[in-house]
Motif scaffolding. Structure first.
Motif, mmCIF file in Angstrom:
data_model
loop_
_atom_site.group_PDB
_atom_site.id
_atom_site.type_symbol
_atom_site.label_atom_id
_atom_site.label_comp_id
_atom_site.label_asym_id
_atom_site.label_seq_id
_atom_site.Cartn_x
_atom_site.Cartn_y
_atom_site.Cartn_z
ATOM 1 N N LEU A 124 0.054 -4.921 -7.827
ATOM 2 C CA LEU A 124 0.643 -3.676 -7.337
ATOM 3 C C LEU A 124 0.663 -3.717 -5.815
ATOM 4 O O LEU A 124 -0.309 -4.142 -5.185
ATOM 5 N N ALA A 125 1.786 -3.292 -5.220
ATOM 6 C CA ALA A 125 1.915 -3.295 -3.762
ATOM 7 C C ALA A 125 2.575 -2.003 -3.299
ATOM 8 O O ALA A 125 3.307 -1.355 -4.050
ATOM 9 N N GLN A 126 2.319 -1.637 -2.057
ATOM 10 C CA GLN A 126 2.917 -0.454 -1.451
ATOM 11 C C GLN A 126 3.577 -0.837 -0.133
ATOM 12 O O GLN A 126 3.196 -1.815 0.506
ATOM 13 N N ARG A 127 4.541 -0.020 0.268
ATOM 14 C CA ARG A 127 5.272 -0.277 1.511
ATOM 15 C C ARG A 127 4.383 0.034 2.718
ATOM 16 O O ARG A 127 3.582 0.967 2.693
ATOM 17 N N HIS A 128 4.533 -0.770 3.767
ATOM 18 C CA HIS A 128 3.802 -0.494 5.004
ATOM 19 C C HIS A 128 4.172 0.879 5.554
ATOM 20 O O HIS A 128 5.329 1.304 5.459
ATOM 21 N N THR A 129 3.206 1.553 6.118
ATOM 22 C CA THR A 129 3.454 2.838 6.765
ATOM 23 C C THR A 129 4.419 2.660 7.934
ATOM 24 O O THR A 129 4.300 1.707 8.707
ATOM 25 N N ILE A 130 5.389 3.574 8.057
ATOM 26 C CA ILE A 130 6.332 3.555 9.181
ATOM 27 C C ILE A 130 5.808 4.511 10.243
ATOM 28 O O ILE A 130 5.663 5.715 9.992
ATOM 29 N N CYS A 131 5.508 4.001 11.415
ATOM 30 C CA CYS A 131 4.990 4.841 12.494
ATOM 31 C C CYS A 131 6.102 5.763 12.995
ATOM 32 O O CYS A 131 7.128 5.288 13.481
ATOM 33 N N ARG A 132 5.898 7.061 12.873
ATOM 34 C CA ARG A 132 6.917 8.054 13.197
ATOM 35 C C ARG A 132 7.082 8.175 14.719
ATOM 36 O O ARG A 132 6.218 7.714 15.477
ATOM 37 N N PRO A 133 8.178 8.820 15.186
ATOM 38 C CA PRO A 133 8.320 9.085 16.619
ATOM 39 C C PRO A 133 7.113 9.865 17.136
ATOM 40 O O PRO A 133 6.581 10.734 16.450
ATOM 41 N N GLY A 134 6.708 9.553 18.343
ATOM 42 C CA GLY A 134 5.501 10.168 18.898
ATOM 43 C C GLY A 134 4.280 9.301 18.709
ATOM 44 O O GLY A 134 3.199 9.639 19.184
ATOM 45 N N THR A 135 4.466 8.177 17.987
ATOM 46 C CA THR A 135 3.374 7.221 17.772
ATOM 47 C C THR A 135 3.877 5.811 18.063
ATOM 48 O O THR A 135 5.073 5.590 18.227
ATOM 49 N N PHE A 136 2.951 4.856 18.082
ATOM 50 C CA PHE A 136 3.334 3.450 18.243
ATOM 51 C C PHE A 136 2.499 2.612 17.281
ATOM 52 O O PHE A 136 1.496 3.087 16.719
ATOM 53 N N ILE A 137 2.925 1.375 17.059
ATOM 54 C CA ILE A 137 2.219 0.478 16.141
ATOM 55 C C ILE A 137 0.981 -0.084 16.844
ATOM 56 O O ILE A 137 1.091 -0.882 17.768
ATOM 57 N N ARG A 138 -0.183 0.339 16.377
ATOM 58 C CA ARG A 138 -1.429 -0.181 16.947
ATOM 59 C C ARG A 138 -1.735 -1.556 16.367
ATOM 60 O O ARG A 138 -2.209 -2.446 17.079
ATOM 61 N N ARG A 139 -1.482 -1.721 15.055
ATOM 62 C CA ARG A 139 -1.734 -3.014 14.412
ATOM 63 C C ARG A 139 -0.698 -3.218 13.316
ATOM 64 O O ARG A 139 -0.518 -2.355 12.463
ATOM 65 N N ASN A 140 0.002 -4.349 13.359
ATOM 66 C CA ASN A 140 1.019 -4.643 12.356
ATOM 67 C C ASN A 140 0.391 -4.874 10.984
ATOM 68 O O ASN A 140 -0.712 -5.403 10.867
ATOM 69 N N GLY A 141 1.134 -4.469 9.942
ATOM 70 C CA GLY A 141 0.667 -4.677 8.588
ATOM 71 C C GLY A 141 0.770 -6.139 8.170
ATOM 72 O O GLY A 141 1.560 -6.915 8.722
ATOM 73 N N THR A 142 -0.056 -6.536 7.203
ATOM 74 C CA THR A 142 -0.042 -7.891 6.668
ATOM 75 C C THR A 142 0.199 -7.813 5.161
ATOM 76 O O THR A 142 0.491 -6.745 4.627
ATOM 77 N N LEU A 143 0.056 -8.946 4.473
ATOM 78 C CA LEU A 143 0.214 -8.961 3.019
ATOM 79 C C LEU A 143 -0.915 -8.214 2.321
ATOM 80 O O LEU A 143 -0.761 -7.802 1.159
ATOM 81 N N LEU A 144 -2.034 -8.023 3.024
ATOM 82 C CA LEU A 144 -3.191 -7.376 2.397
ATOM 83 C C LEU A 144 -3.610 -6.077 3.080
ATOM 84 O O LEU A 144 -4.462 -5.357 2.560
ATOM 85 N N THR A 145 -3.037 -5.772 4.254
ATOM 86 C CA THR A 145 -3.439 -4.563 4.983
ATOM 87 C C THR A 145 -2.217 -3.750 5.396
ATOM 88 O O THR A 145 -1.132 -4.282 5.612
ATOM 89 N N ASN A 146 -2.421 -2.444 5.541
ATOM 90 C CA ASN A 146 -1.351 -1.533 5.925
ATOM 91 C C ASN A 146 -1.185 -1.507 7.446
ATOM 92 O O ASN A 146 -2.080 -1.901 8.198
ATOM 93 N N THR A 147 -0.036 -1.032 7.908
ATOM 94 C CA THR A 147 0.216 -0.849 9.340
ATOM 95 C C THR A 147 -0.654 0.293 9.865
ATOM 96 O O THR A 147 -0.834 1.302 9.194
ATOM 97 N N GLU A 148 -1.192 0.149 11.085
ATOM 98 C CA GLU A 148 -1.973 1.203 11.721
ATOM 99 C C GLU A 148 -1.170 1.794 12.872
ATOM 100 O O GLU A 148 -0.644 1.064 13.716
ATOM 101 N N CYS A 149 -1.076 3.128 12.908
ATOM 102 C CA CYS A 149 -0.316 3.830 13.946
ATOM 103 C C CYS A 149 -1.275 4.604 14.853
ATOM 104 O O CYS A 149 -2.379 4.957 14.451
ATOM 105 N N GLU A 150 -0.816 4.875 16.075
ATOM 106 C CA GLU A 150 -1.609 5.668 17.021
ATOM 107 C C GLU A 150 -0.672 6.553 17.824
ATOM 108 O O GLU A 150 0.444 6.151 18.169
#
Length: 248
Positions: A124-150
């Motif tokens: 089972l897999a889920q789509r990476h979180t999309i960082c909305r306007p007002g935020t930026f990508i703190r850490r890119n997602g991988t095959l095993l981890t989600n994207t982190e936004c700030e």
């Protein structure tokens, strides 16, 4: 004599109970399976049993058909259905199914695995979180981890999704005025001031400069003295008169 008979009777009962509770399949060899009183040879990986062995014939095996597999020696009548990597579950096929091995699934692009199986890959897999306007990508997602936004910090903004960084707000210059204050999602808006506004802003300074110039000229005229630089090479009228009187 009677004691020996009792021991023999007890030993026979133990053998009988052992045979009663013994699963005869354990009595077959490691490459055999038990069926209808016979220990039949197993079929090889990639095959299944077509006909069980008899007292006079060996096991008859048949290859697995497409989309079916059998990974180990077996005595089964049917092969196992291959795993389907369902895009609806965020999966794609990493390794195709073969007669001797199951398919291996992995996460789709821009997805990460939430349920992993070290043998079957991702379940089972889920789509990476999309960082909305007002935020930026703190850490890119991988095959095993989600994207982190700030969130953007003070005096910075991002007006697009998945921005790699926040941009600083525009600073209005001296000939502009701020019409819209910057936010975390929008930049500061500046407008050039019209000529009238510039005159209102700089007019008093221009007026004072003109008044000062006029007073300086008037002061020079009242003293009957032309306004010349202090280090001028010209002589004053008095100096010229004195030079005439001392002539030969």
């Amino acid at each position: 004599m009677k004691g020996k008979s009792d021991m023999w009777y007890l030993w026979m009962w133990m053998v009988y109970l052992l045979l009663l509770f013994c699963d005869l399949s354990y009595c077959c060899g490691s490459a055999e399976y038990y069926i209808t009183g016979e220990c039949c040879p197993m079929c090889s990986p990639g095959e299944h049993v077509y006909k069980h062995c008899t007292e006079y014939t060996s096991t008859s095996c048949k290859p697995c058909t497409p989309k079916l597999f059998m990974a180990v020696p077996n005595g089964l009548l049917h092969c196992i259905t291959c795993t389907v990597c369902d895009p609806g579950l965020g999966l794609k096929t990493e390794r195709e199914c073969s007669p001797t091995s199951d398919a291996v699934c992995g996460p789709l692009d821009q997805h990460y695995c939430t349920e992993a199986d070290h043998k079957k890959g991702c379940r089972l897999a889920q789509r990476h979180t999309i960082c909305r306007p007002g935020t930026f990508i703190r850490r890119n997602g991988t095959l095993l981890t989600n994207t982190e936004c700030e969130e953007c910090r003070d005096k910075t903004f991002s007006n697009k999704s998945s921005s790699p960084f926040c941009k600083p707000h525009t600073e209005c210059n001296s000939e502009q005025k701020e019409t819209t204050k910057g936010t975390k999602t929008e930049d500061t808006v500046c407008e050039n001031m019209p000529v009238r506004s510039r005159f209102v802003l700089f007019g008093p300074f221009i007026f004072l400069a003109l008044v000062f110039s006029g007073l300086s000229v008037k002061f020079c005229k009242e003293r009957n003295n032309p306004c010349v630089p202090l280090h001028s090479t010209y002589r004053t009228p008095v100096q010229e008169t004195q030079g005439t009187d001392n002539g030969p």
